[in-house]
Design a protein around this motif. Sequence first.
Motif, PDB file in Angstrom:
ATOM      1  N   LYS A 122      21.006 155.305  16.684  1.00  0.00           N
ATOM      2  CA  LYS A 122      20.084 154.339  16.089  1.00  0.00           C
ATOM      3  C   LYS A 122      18.710 154.985  15.881  1.00  0.00           C
ATOM      4  CE  LYS A 122      19.235 149.796  15.298  1.00  0.00           C
ATOM      5  NZ  LYS A 122      17.961 150.019  14.676  1.00  0.00           N
TER       6      LYS A 122
ATOM      7  N   ASN B 164      28.615 161.018  21.865  1.00  0.00           N
ATOM      8  CA  ASN B 164      28.561 159.769  21.109  1.00  0.00           C
ATOM      9  C   ASN B 164      29.308 158.673  21.875  1.00  0.00           C
ATOM     10  OD1 ASN B 164      28.118 158.077  18.822  1.00  0.00           O
ATOM     11  ND2 ASN B 164      30.269 158.332  18.302  1.00  0.00           N
ATOM     12  N   THR B 165      28.717 157.474  21.906  1.00  0.00           N
ATOM     13  CA  THR B 165      29.353 156.404  22.674  1.00  0.00           C
ATOM     14  C   THR B 165      29.897 155.283  21.784  1.00  0.00           C
ATOM     15  OG1 THR B 165      27.187 155.397  22.985  1.00  0.00           O
ATOM     16  CG2 THR B 165      27.980 156.810  24.758  1.00  0.00           C
ATOM     17  N   THR B 166      29.778 155.420  20.476  1.00  0.00           N
ATOM     18  CA  THR B 166      30.351 154.385  19.607  1.00  0.00           C
ATOM     19  C   THR B 166      31.812 154.740  19.295  1.00  0.00           C
ATOM     20  OG1 THR B 166      29.628 155.532  17.588  1.00  0.00           O
ATOM     21  CG2 THR B 166      28.123 153.876  18.501  1.00  0.00           C
TER      22      THR B 166
ATOM     23  N   ASN C 257      36.153 153.225  18.936  1.00  0.00           N
ATOM     24  CA  ASN C 257      37.198 152.575  19.722  1.00  0.00           C
ATOM     25  C   ASN C 257      38.561 153.067  19.243  1.00  0.00           C
ATOM     26  OD1 ASN C 257      38.353 150.600  17.647  1.00  0.00           O
ATOM     27  ND2 ASN C 257      36.144 150.185  17.494  1.00  0.00           N
TER      28      ASN C 257
ATOM     29  N   TYR D  96      27.967 158.821  15.055  1.00  0.00           N
ATOM     30  CA  TYR D  96      27.474 157.488  15.445  1.00  0.00           C
ATOM     31  C   TYR D  96      27.913 156.428  14.430  1.00  0.00           C
ATOM     32  CZ  TYR D  96      24.216 153.595  15.681  1.00  0.00           C
ATOM     33  OH  TYR D  96      23.682 152.331  15.716  1.00  0.00           O
TER      34      TYR D  96
ATOM     35  N   GLY E 257      31.747 155.688  14.434  1.00  0.00           N
ATOM     36  CA  GLY E 257      32.147 154.833  15.558  1.00  0.00           C
ATOM     37  C   GLY E 257      31.565 153.436  15.452  1.00  0.00           C
ATOM     38  N   ALA E 258      30.302 153.352  15.041  1.00  0.00           N
ATOM     39  CA  ALA E 258      29.646 152.038  14.943  1.00  0.00           C
ATOM     40  C   ALA E 258      30.336 151.178  13.885  1.00  0.00           C
ATOM     41  CB  ALA E 258      28.163 152.215  14.609  1.00  0.00           C
TER      42      ALA E 258
ATOM     43  N   ASP F  65      33.396 149.809  15.443  1.00  0.00           N
ATOM     44  CA  ASP F  65      33.045 148.752  16.408  1.00  0.00           C
ATOM     45  C   ASP F  65      32.692 147.458  15.676  1.00  0.00           C
ATOM     46  OD1 ASP F  65      33.451 150.597  18.396  1.00  0.00           O
ATOM     47  OD2 ASP F  65      31.317 151.010  18.747  1.00  0.00           O
TER      48      ASP F  65
END
Length: 281
Positions: free
Chosen positions: A11, A205-207, A209, A244, A247-248, A251
């Motif tokens: 972001k 990166n954490t986004t 699934n 990012y 993945g976003a 999500d």
Amino acid sequence: MKPHTNQLIGKAILDALPTRPLDSNKGNFGSVGILGGAPGMTGAVLLAARAALHLGAGKTYAASLSSGITLDCMQPEIMLLDPSQLLDTALTVLAVGPGLGQSEQARQLLESALKNPAILVLDADALNLLAASPDLKNLTLARTSPTLLTPHPGEAARLLACDTKTIQRDRPAAALQLAEKYCAWVVLKGAGSICTGPGKEWRINTTGNPGLSSAGMGDVLTGMVAALLAQGLEPFAALQLAAYLHGAAADALLLQGIGPVGLTASEVMLEARKILNQRAI
Ligand SMILES: NC(=O)C1=CN([C@@H]2O[C@H](COP(=O)(O)OP(=O)(O)OC[C@H]3O[C@@H](n4cnc5c(N)ncnc54)[C@H](O)[C@@H]3O)[C@@H](O)[C@H]2O)[C@@H](O)CC1
Ligand SMILES: Nc1ncnc2c1ncn2[C@@H]1O[C@H](COP(=O)(O)OP(=O)(O)O)[C@@H](O)[C@H]1O
């Protein structure tokens, strides 16, 4: 939860992007070329090219090793060329690999691509060919413009001559080794993609699934990375922002009931465009 020290804050990169000037033209946003698509895998090259177009490349070209494909009927904005014509086109970014196959023709095209002055993104079979050839590795090391690698753990294992389990045991270490061995910027894909480069800095990166675990998602990521590079982002920022957004997007689609089951790569690129336009480059 406390953020991980190396957590990628997509972001923040998105918010820092400059907006497009009112008097802009397509020449300001770079030219992307995608090379791949052996017989049976034309879809991979089209997915990557469509992703580059939707993520803002000024001009998008594609070339497929399968002969006879002259138009993407779903996306006629993409300029389809022969592989040799594509390599003669002035490009900001050249991405090689989606569905490329590992034929002798593919190897020769990769050799030419490694000598191309464009920023180079290597994915899929371009990585498999690179892993198998010391000559191609030497050409990679001799490049003067940036090289980016986008391996999944299977491809990373081939590039580092080890097995997938070893890669997954310490993913940041594997990504750093790849960056050093090939003097390249790297995203090691999979849940928690790791972005790194020659400077040894890395981000996770954490986004994303498990909806992303379906064929074609990597091809779309390649097109997204290429588009962001073409618009002027530095390699490390382009890799992080693409990971990012990819993945976003998955999500956001999950929250709409689209996925995890049956999420498609084509849907991901359109949702990623929506998120990028919250702060258009
Ligand atoms: N529509 C199309 O034409 C498509 C073409 N594709 C192309 O097909 C070719 C073959 O690619 P594949 O990726 O299927 O085959 P690979 O043989 O390169 O990779 C598959 C193996 O890699 C490992 N792997 C991958 N992701 C992993 C993860 N997150 N965690 C652990 N292990 C993991 C697994 O062992 C898996 O069996 C590529 O050139 C690719 O571009 C694919 O991109 C799918 C779509
Ligand atoms: N479980 C997951 N969580 C987050 N991201 C995932 C997951 N599974 C796959 N992905 C992402 O989807 C993409 C898959 O790429 P890849 O394996 O190259 O697919 P393909 O070659 O079929 O296009 C990568 O960006 C990866 O990080």
